[in-house]
Design an enzyme around this catalytic site. Structure first.
Site, PDB file in Angstrom:
ATOM      1  N   HIS A 123      43.423 -64.966  12.525  1.00 24.17           N
ATOM      2  CA  HIS A 123      44.296 -64.836  13.685  1.00 24.17           C
ATOM      3  C   HIS A 123      44.071 -63.500  14.380  1.00 24.17           C
ATOM      4  O   HIS A 123      43.918 -63.415  15.605  1.00 24.17           O
ATOM      5  CB  HIS A 123      45.743 -64.957  13.200  1.00 24.17           C
ATOM      6  CG  HIS A 123      46.756 -64.759  14.273  1.00 24.17           C
ATOM      7  ND1 HIS A 123      47.329 -63.532  14.514  1.00 24.17           N
ATOM      8  CD2 HIS A 123      47.269 -65.607  15.180  1.00 24.17           C
ATOM      9  CE1 HIS A 123      48.163 -63.649  15.527  1.00 24.17           C
ATOM     10  NE2 HIS A 123      48.149 -64.898  15.946  1.00 24.17           N
TER      11      HIS A 123
ATOM     12  N   CYS B  48      42.436 -53.109  50.625  1.00 31.91           N
ATOM     13  CA  CYS B  48      42.354 -51.909  49.788  1.00 31.91           C
ATOM     14  C   CYS B  48      43.574 -51.745  48.894  1.00 31.91           C
ATOM     15  O   CYS B  48      43.699 -50.742  48.204  1.00 31.91           O
ATOM     16  CB  CYS B  48      42.106 -50.665  50.624  1.00 31.91           C
ATOM     17  SG  CYS B  48      43.430 -50.307  51.773  1.00 31.91           S
TER      18      CYS B  48
HETATM   19  C1  PEP Z   1      48.554 -50.375  50.258  1.00 34.16           C
HETATM   20  O1  PEP Z   1      49.683 -50.236  50.700  1.00 34.16           O
HETATM   21  O2  PEP Z   1      48.122 -51.450  49.804  1.00 34.16           O
HETATM   22  C2  PEP Z   1      47.634 -49.240  50.194  1.00 34.16           C
HETATM   23  C3  PEP Z   1      46.385 -49.391  49.816  1.00 34.16           C
HETATM   24  O3  PEP Z   1      48.148 -48.019  50.471  1.00 34.16           O
HETATM   25  P1  PEP Z   1      49.029 -47.169  49.458  1.00 34.16           P
HETATM   26  O4  PEP Z   1      48.969 -47.856  48.129  1.00 34.16           O
HETATM   27  O5  PEP Z   1      48.451 -45.814  49.432  1.00 34.16           O
HETATM   28  O6  PEP Z   1      50.366 -47.233  50.111  1.00 34.16           O
END
Ligand code: PEP
Ligand code: MG
Length: 907
Positions: A481, A863
């Site tokens: 396990h 991002c």
């Molecule tokens: C987001 O808001 O997704 C971003 C990348 O900016 P931060 O996380 O710096 O607010």
């Protein structure tokens, strides 16, 4: 990769209806039971992974190799859960399937002369190793045990099977504590001077069975059920119930398996690995399950049933010895493993039994494997002509790849090996010893690194696996396990380190003359099996040959670009080494956090006039410029997207309450000069104070209120770009990004500011750089068409977009609300980790579409954290995004996930 969609909780049903693809309906279906011969691998949703695979295997290998049986569907389980009662028709359908099985086997369940015995096993859509319950040898009672003994001429086998049945049924179906039953085995062994279970003779086993029954009576207030059909019914319902048991629920939370899938139940004719020295039970992988090397591996135990192999209570023999022990069965097994692998086009994990020399295959499934084995298999399979590159890449669980980037013991480190065991899951782990899963969880919450050290582990320990850096056990083999779960989670694990004497009561581990206690530091090497108490250094790994091959295939197959979120040259270099094609987000505010910058930043924020602010900014500019130069040099001409200042300014200021206390103290202690200073500061900080800073003076609002801040940043960017171009001849491909835009006029104003400031310094928009915006507010998504007219690119800030669309504070929800929401089946996982497709995801799609309607060449990136999450990447592939940007360590994961998404999409 697992499908995931968010559930809508109704709060009414025990399992809430879910919109997910392939989710089973709550309505009572008509067909609840399928014979193995009727199923196929395509029926996984309905028959569960095990049921579908057993059916498929029956087709491939023929009914003589696979014991017969039937599967009760996942729909039956869901119907049972929702209604709280057995679904209508189930009993009759089980009766009919049983009659067919009896006819095929030529034996009857409960026949006192020669009984049919069955196993009852759970089988969810995705395998959940060791998580749900299994009952073996069902159908025995005081009469048929004699029949079995007579029919097989093997009384020891018959009684061994009976005592196992009473033990498992009692424990699994009726909750009789396993320790009590195990203690009874130990007592009988001690009484009779036996060391192994297999040393117990008929009389001892009869005695043990009677003791188990007495414990059953005492614990449940009932006699042990003698009627086999009643046994079967109870066992089926127990498997259903186990789906909602605490340990299965916790496994599903960790592995993001929706509750509404339900489990199927497989009822299969027993074959016996415990019939003496020509019988055995084992598990076999078609390739080495730790390294992926093309040699079958596994474990087996002579004269034992399957549970003995996987429970880790007895240490099994390595499969490499199987050929010597049972040559004919070994040869057949090797051939079958190849057949199955060719058929499934994936590495297989099988269970088998040899009954008096005859080999039976009980189940097969795609092997869960650590990243290094997954990568090795994929490359070997292509070289062998088994798979194409595209087929091979989707066999990898992209999520696990990050493990390949995690530490190993420094190869130059000298250390003494305290002891060693089985190398069960690769990678090195270091931490304080804890003995209990709950202690591991507590320690991890407190930010301490721990190793979970136990004789062997059980299903209830799973939360501890998640919390611990690694796992060490003194018992069990590669299929124990501990090994299975650790590999599944990508945790390093050494098991079967049998020299260790682990005393859970005393809280000690003894080996040789050394005695260790909870809290002592230990390091394990899950790739070699070594354990050391020396303080060895762990080092970051290099990306191996096979992984590099996979990554290069991924790059050929993927459409999505992969960039990184990086603010320092060091992170940028690391990300480039991992294959980042640029920086998708440089959060400039991070550059002001260092000790030499913070006072200047504070002075800038607290400035009471524009002139004063410009003075402070002038001091910050060269610092910021040198940061950008470092970043541009590290990226050597690749794209760098720099976001102008975004965060609420209070993040850089002292806390109002702290200042109040300080001022109060100064008032008390005298010191007029200090008091005056503090009061002034207090007044200024007070005037900047906001109730909701996340929704306050941040993002492009800063640039609108104080254009000189953005002017300074643009100047620093431009000067840095010019300086680097001068020095290296490589001009970075520059993108300047405006955060938190809501209104088209905001981006219009800020774009003008950027363009004219850069122009003043000799850089031209379009030629030398571009200007774009973050899309991270719902309104921006709705008016994307208007915003697009002023932007060269959109970068979706899905962190803020999730926060503002869902109204969930990104800093608080995970600690406070998420666990309850998952419990109540409102959510399956954090929307900050995997994009909320129906809500936030739709906004992204809409903005992407409308933005492109306005500006067909608009570049689209993501991002937020979702840019490194394989499931979200799959969504972005289909939403028409151009690139994702994620933290450096996620870059290889994102490259592979992007390729998988492209393959799945058929692009
Ligand atoms: C987001 O808001 O997704 C971003 C990348 O900016 P931060 O996380 O710096 O607010
Ligand atoms: Mg943001």
């Amino acid at each position: 990769m697992r499908d995931f969609t968010h559930a809508r909780g109704t709060g009414a049903a025990r399992i809430a209806p879910v919109e997910s693809e392939g989710a089973v309906a709550a309505a009572v279906p008509t067909r609840l039971v399928y014979d193995f011969a009727e199923g196929s691998r395509e029926m996984r949703v309905l028959l569960g992974g095990k049921g579908a695979n057993v059916a498929e295997m029956t087709r491939i290998l023929g009914p003589d190799r696979v014991p017969g049986g039937f599967t009760i569907t996942t729909e039956a389980c869901v119907a049972y859960m929702n209604a709280g009662a057995e679904p209508e028709g189930l009993e009759a359908q089980v009766d009919a399937a049983l009659a067919r099985l009896e006819a095929r086997a030529g034996k009857r369940l409960g026949d006192p002369d020669d009984p049919l015995l069955v196993s009852v096993r759970s089988g969810a859509r995705d395998s959940m190793p060791g998580m749900l319950d299994t009952v073996l040898n069902l159908g025995l009672n005081d009469a048929s045990v004699h029949g079995l003994s007579e029919a097989t001429g093997n009384a020891r086998f018959a009684w061994d099977s009976y005592r196992r049945f009473v033990q498992m049924f009692g424990n699994v179906v009726r909750g009789v504590p396993g320790e009590r039953l195990e203690a009874e085995i130990a007592a009988v062994k001690a009484q009779r001077g036996a060391t192994l279970d297999t040393d117990l003779d008929v009389e001892a086993l009869e005695d043990l069975t009677a003791r188990f029954k007495a414990i059953f009576r005492e614990q449940t207030g009932e006699e042990f059920p003698a009627e086999p059909r009643d046994q079967l019914r109870q066992a089926i319902l127990a498997v259903f119930d186990s789906w909602m048991g605490a340990r299965a629920v916790s496994y599903r939370r960790i592995n993001r398996i929706p509750d509404d899938w339900g489990t199927a139940v497989n009822v299969q004719q027993m074959v016996y690995g415990n019939k003496g020295d020509t019988s055995c039970s084992g598990v076999a992988f078609s390739r080495d399950e730790v390294t992926g090397a093309p040699q079958p591996s596994g474990d087996f135990l002579v004269n034992a049933q399957g549970e003995d192999v996987v429970s880790g209570v007895r240490t099994p023999q390595d499969l490499s010895e199987f050929g010597e022990v049972m040559p004919a069965a070994h040869a057949e097994l090797m051939e079958i493993l190849q057949t199955l692998e060719r058929h499934y086009k994936d590495m297989q994990d099988t269970e088998f039994t040899v009954e008096e020399g005859r080999l039976y295959m009980l189940q097969t499934r795609n092997a869960k494997r650590p990243a290094q084995a997954a990568v090795r298999f994929a490359t070997d399979a292509v070289n062998e002509g088994l798979l194409t590159e595209a087929e091979a890449i989707v066999t990898i669980d992209a999520e696990t790849l990050e493990a390949l980037l995690h530490p190993t013991i420094d190869p130059h480190a000298e250390y003494s090996v305290l002891t060693s065991g089985v190398a069960a899951s690769p990678g090195a782990a270091q931490g304080e010893i804890v003995f209990e899963a709950r202690d591991a969880v507590e320690a991890a919450e407190a930010g301490r690194a721990v190793l979970l050290v136990r004789p062997f582990t059980e299903a209830d320990d799973v939360a501890g696996f998640h919390a611990a850096k690694g796992i060490l056990t003194s018992e069990g083999g590669k299929a124990s396990h501990a090994a299975l779960v650790a590999r599944g989670m990508g945790r390093p694990c050494v098991c079967g380190a049998s020299d260790l004497d682990i005393d859970l009561e005393a809280g000690t581990v003894a080996v040789g003359g050394t005695v260790l206690h909870a809290g002592d530091l230990l390091t394990i090497n899950g790739s070699t099996g070594e354990v050391t108490v020396d303080e060895v250094a762990l080092v970051d790994p290099e990306i191996g040959e096979s992984f590099l091959t996979i990554l290069s295939w991924a790059d050929d197959l993927r459409r999505l670009g992969v960039r990184t979120n990086a603010d320092t040259p060091e992170d940028a270099r690391k990300a480039r080494a991992f294959g980042a094609e640029g920086i998708g987000l440089c959060r400039t505010e991070h550059m002001f956090m260092a000790a030499d910058r913070l006072p200047k930043m504070k002075a800038m924020i607290l400035a009471e006039s524009e002139a004063e602010r410009r003075g402070a900014l002038a001091e910050l500019r060269p610092l910021q410029q040198s940061d950008f130069e470092g970043l541009f040099e590290a990226m050597e001409g690749l794209t760098v997207t720099i976001r102008l200042l975004d965060p609420p300014l209070h993040e850089f200021l002292p806390k109002l309450d702290d200042l109040k206390i300080q001022a109060e103290r100064a008032r008390h202690d005298g010191g007029a000069g200090e008091l005056a200073q503090l009061e002034h500061l207090l007044e200024r900080v007070g005037s900047l104070h906001e109730v909701n800073p996340m929704l306050g003076t941040r993002g492009c609002r800063l640039g609108i209120l104080y254009p000189e801040i953005y002017e300074m940043q643009v100047e620093a960017i431009v000067r840095a770009a010019l300086a680097v171009r001068e020095r290296t001849g490589l001009a970075p491909h520059l993108e300047v990004m405006i955060p938190l835009v809501n209104y088209e006029h905001e981006i219009e104003l800020m774009r003008d500011l950027v363009v004219s400031t850069a122009h003043g310094l000799g850089l031209e928009v379009g030629r030398d750089f571009s200007v774009g915006t973050m899309i991270e507010l719902p309104r921006a998504c709705l008016v994307a068409e208007r915003i697009a007219h002023h932007a060269d690119f959109f970068s979706f800030g899905t962190n803020d977009l999730t926060q503002t669309t869902l109204g969930f504070s990104r800093d608080d929800i995970e600690g406070r609300i998420l666990a309850k929401y998952i419990d109540r089946k409102i959510l399956d996982r954090s929307p900050f980790e995997t994009i909320d497709r129906p809500g936030v995801g739709e906004l992204v799609k809409m903005a992407a579409w409308n933005g492109r309607l306005a500006e067909p060449d608009l570049k689209l990136g993501v991002c937020g954290e979702h840019g490194g999450d394989p499931n979200s990447i799959d969504f972005f592939e289909n939403a028409g995004i151009d690139y994702v940007s994620c933290s450096p360590y996620r870059v290889p994961v994102a490259r592979v996930a992007a390729a998988q998404a492209a393959v799945r999409r058929g692009s």
